[in-house]
Design a protein around this motif. Sequence first.
Motif, PDB file in Angstrom:
ATOM      1  N   ILE A  93       4.628 -11.191   0.754  1.00 17.61           N
ATOM      2  CA  ILE A  93       5.674 -10.835  -0.207  1.00 17.61           C
ATOM      3  C   ILE A  93       6.817 -11.831  -0.104  1.00 17.61           C
ATOM      4  N   TYR A  94       7.205 -12.161   1.118  1.00 18.68           N
ATOM      5  CA  TYR A  94       8.306 -13.085   1.350  1.00 18.68           C
ATOM      6  C   TYR A  94       7.963 -14.493   0.861  1.00 18.68           C
ATOM      7  N   ASP A  95       6.798 -14.987   1.226  1.00 16.17           N
ATOM      8  CA  ASP A  95       6.408 -16.357   0.897  1.00 16.17           C
ATOM      9  C   ASP A  95       6.170 -16.568  -0.598  1.00 16.17           C
ATOM     10  N   GLU A  96       5.559 -15.576  -1.239  1.00 16.17           N
ATOM     11  CA  GLU A  96       5.149 -15.730  -2.638  1.00 16.17           C
ATOM     12  C   GLU A  96       6.042 -14.979  -3.628  1.00 16.17           C
ATOM     13  N   TRP A  97       7.047 -14.286  -3.117  1.00 13.37           N
ATOM     14  CA  TRP A  97       7.978 -13.519  -3.952  1.00 13.37           C
ATOM     15  C   TRP A  97       7.239 -12.531  -4.839  1.00 13.37           C
ATOM     16  N   VAL A  98       6.276 -11.830  -4.280  1.00 15.79           N
ATOM     17  CA  VAL A  98       5.484 -10.859  -5.042  1.00 15.79           C
ATOM     18  C   VAL A  98       5.922  -9.443  -4.651  1.00 15.79           C
ATOM     19  N   PHE A  99       7.087  -9.068  -5.131  1.00 12.30           N
ATOM     20  CA  PHE A  99       7.672  -7.786  -4.756  1.00 12.30           C
ATOM     21  C   PHE A  99       6.971  -6.605  -5.417  1.00 12.30           C
ATOM     22  N   ASP A 100       5.983  -6.880  -6.272  1.00 12.82           N
ATOM     23  CA  ASP A 100       5.191  -5.805  -6.862  1.00 12.82           C
ATOM     24  C   ASP A 100       4.373  -5.075  -5.796  1.00 12.82           C
ATOM     25  N   PHE A 101       4.199  -5.708  -4.644  1.00 11.68           N
ATOM     26  CA  PHE A 101       3.408  -5.111  -3.566  1.00 11.68           C
ATOM     27  C   PHE A 101       4.242  -4.273  -2.590  1.00 11.68           C
ATOM     28  N   MET A 102       5.512  -4.044  -2.909  1.00 14.10           N
ATOM     29  CA  MET A 102       6.363  -3.235  -2.036  1.00 14.10           C
ATOM     30  C   MET A 102       5.811  -1.811  -1.839  1.00 14.10           C
ATOM     31  N   PRO A 103       5.290  -1.138  -2.882  1.00 17.61           N
ATOM     32  CA  PRO A 103       4.709   0.187  -2.648  1.00 17.61           C
ATOM     33  C   PRO A 103       3.516   0.139  -1.683  1.00 17.61           C
ATOM     34  N   ASN A 104       2.722  -0.936  -1.758  1.00 25.02           N
ATOM     35  CA  ASN A 104       1.610  -1.096  -0.815  1.00 25.02           C
ATOM     36  C   ASN A 104       2.138  -1.245   0.613  1.00 25.02           C
ATOM     37  N   LEU A 105       3.261  -1.948   0.746  1.00 31.01           N
ATOM     38  CA  LEU A 105       3.886  -2.108   2.059  1.00 31.01           C
ATOM     39  C   LEU A 105       4.328  -0.752   2.602  1.00 31.01           C
ATOM     40  N   ALA A 106       4.882   0.084   1.741  1.00 28.77           N
ATOM     41  CA  ALA A 106       5.294   1.428   2.165  1.00 28.77           C
ATOM     42  C   ALA A 106       4.095   2.216   2.667  1.00 28.77           C
ATOM     43  N   ASP A 107       2.974   2.121   1.962  1.00 31.41           N
ATOM     44  CA  ASP A 107       1.762   2.830   2.385  1.00 31.41           C
ATOM     45  C   ASP A 107       1.286   2.340   3.750  1.00 31.41           C
ATOM     46  N   LEU A 108       1.308   1.014   3.956  1.00 33.47           N
ATOM     47  CA  LEU A 108       0.892   0.465   5.252  1.00 33.47           C
ATOM     48  C   LEU A 108       1.858   0.863   6.363  1.00 33.47           C
ATOM     49  N   LEU A 109       3.155   0.888   6.047  1.00 34.36           N
ATOM     50  CA  LEU A 109       4.141   1.323   7.044  1.00 34.36           C
ATOM     51  C   LEU A 109       3.886   2.777   7.442  1.00 34.36           C
ATOM     52  N   GLU A 110       3.588   3.598   6.447  1.00 32.69           N
ATOM     53  CA  GLU A 110       3.300   5.009   6.719  1.00 32.69           C
ATOM     54  C   GLU A 110       2.061   5.149   7.601  1.00 32.69           C
ATOM     55  N   GLU A 111       1.034   4.362   7.309  1.00 32.88           N
ATOM     56  CA  GLU A 111      -0.179   4.387   8.125  1.00 32.88           C
ATOM     57  C   GLU A 111       0.094   3.936   9.560  1.00 32.88           C
ATOM     58  N   ALA A 112       1.097   3.042   9.713  1.00 31.00           N
ATOM     59  CA  ALA A 112       1.454   2.542  11.041  1.00 31.00           C
ATOM     60  C   ALA A 112       2.370   3.506  11.794  1.00 31.00           C
ATOM     61  N   GLY A 113       2.719   4.622  11.150  1.00 33.28           N
ATOM     62  CA  GLY A 113       3.520   5.644  11.828  1.00 33.28           C
ATOM     63  C   GLY A 113       4.977   5.695  11.410  1.00 33.28           C
ATOM     64  N   CYS A 114       5.380   4.889  10.457  1.00 35.80           N
ATOM     65  CA  CYS A 114       6.773   4.894   9.996  1.00 35.80           C
ATOM     66  C   CYS A 114       7.042   6.173   9.206  1.00 35.80           C
ATOM     67  N   ARG A 115       8.088   6.874   9.601  1.00 34.65           N
ATOM     68  CA  ARG A 115       8.511   8.079   8.876  1.00 34.65           C
ATOM     69  C   ARG A 115       9.962   7.942   8.415  1.00 34.65           C
ATOM     70  N   ASN A 116      10.474   6.710   8.447  1.00 34.70           N
ATOM     71  CA  ASN A 116      11.856   6.471   8.069  1.00 34.70           C
ATOM     72  C   ASN A 116      11.991   6.584   6.549  1.00 34.70           C
TER      73      ASN A 116
END
Length: 143
Positions: A93-116
């Motif tokens: 996302i940072y390198d390619e400026w593809v912020f459309d993938f932010m919801p996917n990042l949230a899903d991966l964070l949740e899978e990694a245990g993030c509850r923030n």
Amino acid sequence: PGDVEMEGCYADGADIAWTAMASAYRAPWCANYLSARSYPPGAGFRSASPADHDQEQTAQCQRLRDIFGNPFRPVAVEPAWRSAAVVELAQAIYDEWVFDFMPNLADLLEEAGCRNHDMLTHCWATQQHILGCWVIDLILGKA
């Protein structure tokens, strides 16, 4: 705020406050001087548009929130949240400026245990994200 240095930089971490102040100042300037609606067709004068002013001020506030998050609720990233998949997607996302993938990042964070709530909500938000997004910078260790 800290002391002002000779080059115009602020010490003691006050450059964040300076950036916020500068952005707030720039919002009405952009609305008054850069808006097409501030120049009615055939007019030889500038007519400031309150609607443009409000729209620009809202956009500047959204950019500040995207960069700094909520300063009253700072987030510390747990090491477990930095799974290989999370870091890889954040870097893409940072390198390619593809912020459309932010919801996917949230899903991966949740899978990694993030509850923030702040992090996840920010990633799922439909607002425009920009380079310097506080969540991406936290994950990549840039903040």
